[in-house]
Write a protein that holds these residues in place. Structure first.
Motif, PDB file in Angstrom:
ATOM      1  N   VAL A  80       6.333  -3.559   2.099  1.00 33.68           N
ATOM      2  CA  VAL A  80       7.622  -4.246   2.186  1.00 33.68           C
ATOM      3  C   VAL A  80       8.095  -4.109   3.623  1.00 33.68           C
ATOM      4  CG1 VAL A  80      10.001  -4.288   1.361  1.00 33.68           C
ATOM      5  CG2 VAL A  80       8.146  -3.763  -0.225  1.00 33.68           C
ATOM      6  N   ASN A  81       8.318  -5.228   4.279  1.00 37.92           N
ATOM      7  CA  ASN A  81       8.719  -5.229   5.690  1.00 37.92           C
ATOM      8  C   ASN A  81       7.738  -4.451   6.567  1.00 37.92           C
ATOM      9  OD1 ASN A  81      11.062  -6.717   5.090  1.00 37.92           O
ATOM     10  ND2 ASN A  81      12.160  -4.847   4.578  1.00 37.92           N
ATOM     11  N   GLY A  82       6.458  -4.466   6.190  1.00 40.16           N
ATOM     12  CA  GLY A  82       5.429  -3.781   6.955  1.00 40.16           C
ATOM     13  C   GLY A  82       5.294  -2.301   6.654  1.00 40.16           C
ATOM     14  N   ASN A  83       6.104  -1.788   5.741  1.00 36.77           N
ATOM     15  CA  ASN A  83       6.058  -0.377   5.356  1.00 36.77           C
ATOM     16  C   ASN A  83       5.478  -0.228   3.954  1.00 36.77           C
ATOM     17  OD1 ASN A  83       7.565   0.822   7.657  1.00 36.77           O
ATOM     18  ND2 ASN A  83       9.166  -0.536   6.905  1.00 36.77           N
ATOM     19  N   MET A  84       4.569   0.737   3.794  1.00 32.59           N
ATOM     20  CA  MET A  84       3.959   0.939   2.490  1.00 32.59           C
ATOM     21  C   MET A  84       4.974   1.505   1.503  1.00 32.59           C
ATOM     22  SD  MET A  84       0.657   3.110   1.255  1.00 32.59           S
ATOM     23  CE  MET A  84       1.529   4.643   1.116  1.00 32.59           C
ATOM     24  N   ALA A  85       5.038   0.909   0.321  1.00 36.82           N
ATOM     25  CA  ALA A  85       5.881   1.403  -0.772  1.00 36.82           C
ATOM     26  C   ALA A  85       5.038   2.222  -1.743  1.00 36.82           C
ATOM     27  CB  ALA A  85       6.548   0.243  -1.501  1.00 36.82           C
ATOM     28  N   CYS A  86       3.872   1.682  -2.098  1.00 38.64           N
ATOM     29  CA  CYS A  86       2.977   2.366  -3.025  1.00 38.64           C
ATOM     30  C   CYS A  86       1.577   1.771  -2.887  1.00 38.64           C
ATOM     31  CB  CYS A  86       3.483   2.270  -4.462  1.00 38.64           C
ATOM     32  SG  CYS A  86       3.706   0.593  -5.067  1.00 38.64           S
ATOM     33  N   ALA A  87       0.615   2.453  -3.493  1.00 38.21           N
ATOM     34  CA  ALA A  87      -0.770   1.974  -3.468  1.00 38.21           C
ATOM     35  C   ALA A  87      -1.439   2.327  -4.789  1.00 38.21           C
ATOM     36  CB  ALA A  87      -1.537   2.591  -2.307  1.00 38.21           C
ATOM     37  N   VAL A  88      -2.227   1.415  -5.291  1.00 37.48           N
ATOM     38  CA  VAL A  88      -2.954   1.608  -6.549  1.00 37.48           C
ATOM     39  C   VAL A  88      -4.355   2.112  -6.230  1.00 37.48           C
ATOM     40  CG1 VAL A  88      -3.882   0.448  -8.590  1.00 37.48           C
ATOM     41  CG2 VAL A  88      -1.643  -0.214  -7.682  1.00 37.48           C
ATOM     42  N   GLY A  89      -4.732   3.202  -6.895  1.00 33.21           N
ATOM     43  CA  GLY A  89      -6.076   3.752  -6.769  1.00 33.21           C
ATOM     44  C   GLY A  89      -6.874   3.485  -8.035  1.00 33.21           C
ATOM     45  N   ALA A  90      -7.950   4.212  -8.196  1.00 33.80           N
ATOM     46  CA  ALA A  90      -8.812   4.025  -9.361  1.00 33.80           C
ATOM     47  C   ALA A  90      -8.120   4.440 -10.654  1.00 33.80           C
ATOM     48  CB  ALA A  90     -10.102   4.821  -9.187  1.00 33.80           C
ATOM     49  N   ASP A  91      -7.328   5.487 -10.590  1.00 35.04           N
ATOM     50  CA  ASP A  91      -6.682   5.974 -11.808  1.00 35.04           C
ATOM     51  C   ASP A  91      -5.323   6.615 -11.537  1.00 35.04           C
ATOM     52  OD1 ASP A  91      -7.520   8.218 -10.498  1.00 35.04           O
ATOM     53  OD2 ASP A  91      -8.687   9.029 -12.147  1.00 35.04           O
ATOM     54  N   ASP A  92      -4.689   6.191 -10.436  1.00 33.53           N
ATOM     55  CA  ASP A  92      -3.372   6.738 -10.120  1.00 33.53           C
ATOM     56  C   ASP A  92      -2.598   5.785  -9.221  1.00 33.53           C
ATOM     57  OD1 ASP A  92      -4.702   6.979  -7.707  1.00 33.53           O
ATOM     58  OD2 ASP A  92      -4.402   9.124  -7.505  1.00 33.53           O
ATOM     59  N   LEU A  93      -1.355   6.163  -8.955  1.00 30.40           N
ATOM     60  CA  LEU A  93      -0.489   5.396  -8.079  1.00 30.40           C
ATOM     61  C   LEU A  93       0.000   6.324  -6.982  1.00 30.40           C
ATOM     62  CD1 LEU A  93       1.056   2.632  -7.718  1.00 30.40           C
ATOM     63  CD2 LEU A  93       2.965   3.763  -8.869  1.00 30.40           C
ATOM     64  N   LEU A  94      -0.206   5.930  -5.742  1.00 32.79           N
ATOM     65  CA  LEU A  94       0.323   6.647  -4.593  1.00 32.79           C
ATOM     66  C   LEU A  94       1.713   6.079  -4.333  1.00 32.79           C
ATOM     67  CD1 LEU A  94       0.110   8.403  -2.003  1.00 32.79           C
ATOM     68  CD2 LEU A  94      -0.977   6.440  -0.930  1.00 32.79           C
ATOM     69  N   VAL A  95       2.717   6.941  -4.267  1.00 36.56           N
ATOM     70  CA  VAL A  95       4.091   6.491  -4.062  1.00 36.56           C
ATOM     71  C   VAL A  95       4.640   7.133  -2.797  1.00 36.56           C
ATOM     72  CG1 VAL A  95       6.418   6.414  -5.031  1.00 36.56           C
ATOM     73  CG2 VAL A  95       4.443   6.232  -6.544  1.00 36.56           C
ATOM     74  N   ARG A  96       5.227   6.316  -1.957  1.00 38.08           N
ATOM     75  CA  ARG A  96       5.887   6.827  -0.759  1.00 38.08           C
ATOM     76  C   ARG A  96       7.309   7.214  -1.144  1.00 38.08           C
ATOM     77  NH1 ARG A  96       5.890   3.892   5.109  1.00 38.08           N
ATOM     78  NH2 ARG A  96       6.568   5.726   6.276  1.00 38.08           N
ATOM     79  N   THR A  97       7.584   8.505  -1.123  1.00 34.58           N
ATOM     80  CA  THR A  97       8.894   8.994  -1.525  1.00 34.58           C
ATOM     81  C   THR A  97       9.795   9.312  -0.348  1.00 34.58           C
ATOM     82  OG1 THR A  97       8.126  11.278  -1.521  1.00 34.58           O
ATOM     83  CG2 THR A  97       7.967  10.061  -3.604  1.00 34.58           C
ATOM     84  N   GLY A  98       9.205   9.516   0.809  1.00 31.80           N
ATOM     85  CA  GLY A  98       9.969  10.065   1.917  1.00 31.80           C
ATOM     86  C   GLY A  98      10.172  11.547   1.670  1.00 31.80           C
ATOM     87  N   ARG A  99      10.549  12.248   2.701  1.00 32.49           N
ATOM     88  CA  ARG A  99      10.712  13.706   2.572  1.00 32.49           C
ATOM     89  C   ARG A  99      11.893  14.076   1.686  1.00 32.49           C
ATOM     90  NH1 ARG A  99       8.149  16.536   7.608  1.00 32.49           N
ATOM     91  NH2 ARG A  99       6.736  14.888   8.218  1.00 32.49           N
TER      92      ARG A  99
END
Length: 108
Positions: free
Chosen positions: A32-51
């Motif tokens: 979103v706007n060039g910044n990663m929000a999340c990513a789908v893997g083989a069996d999980d979801l990577l979520v960018r939460t910020g610190r």
């Protein structure tokens, strides 16, 4: 590594207009706007939460994201069993909130 196409389709349905997709981390990242929000893997979801929201995500059942020997603060992995039903929308909204709070990146 291939990503879970069904999960990617569910995430895609939750993305706002203008979100883009990029193959990254062996999966499919949603930007979103060039910044990663999340990513789908083989069996999980990577979520960018910020610190600031990292500890709350861990408390909600996510695992720290580890690349090699390094733990990436501000990012979590969410196992597939935590993504059933409406739970996926909650995790995606966490990533969207973080990505949308960052300054837009210029297109490459």
């Amino acid at each position: 590594m291939a990503y879970d196409a069904e999960l990617a389709a569910r995430v895609r349905d939750l993305m706002p207009a203008g979100a883009t997709e990029v193959k990254m981390f062996g999966g499919l990242a949603f930007m979103v706007n060039g910044n990663m929000a999340c990513a789908v893997g083989a069996d999980d979801l990577l979520v960018r939460t910020g610190r600031s929201a990292y500890e709350a995500a861990i408390a909600a059942g996510a695992e720290p994201m580890v690349m090699g020997a390094r733990t990436m603060s501000g990012y979590v992995n969410v196992a597939a069993d935590l993504l059933r039903g409406d739970a996926l929308a909650d995790w995606v909204s966490r990533g969207l909130a973080t990505a949308e709070s960052l300054p837009p990146k210029p297109p490459k």
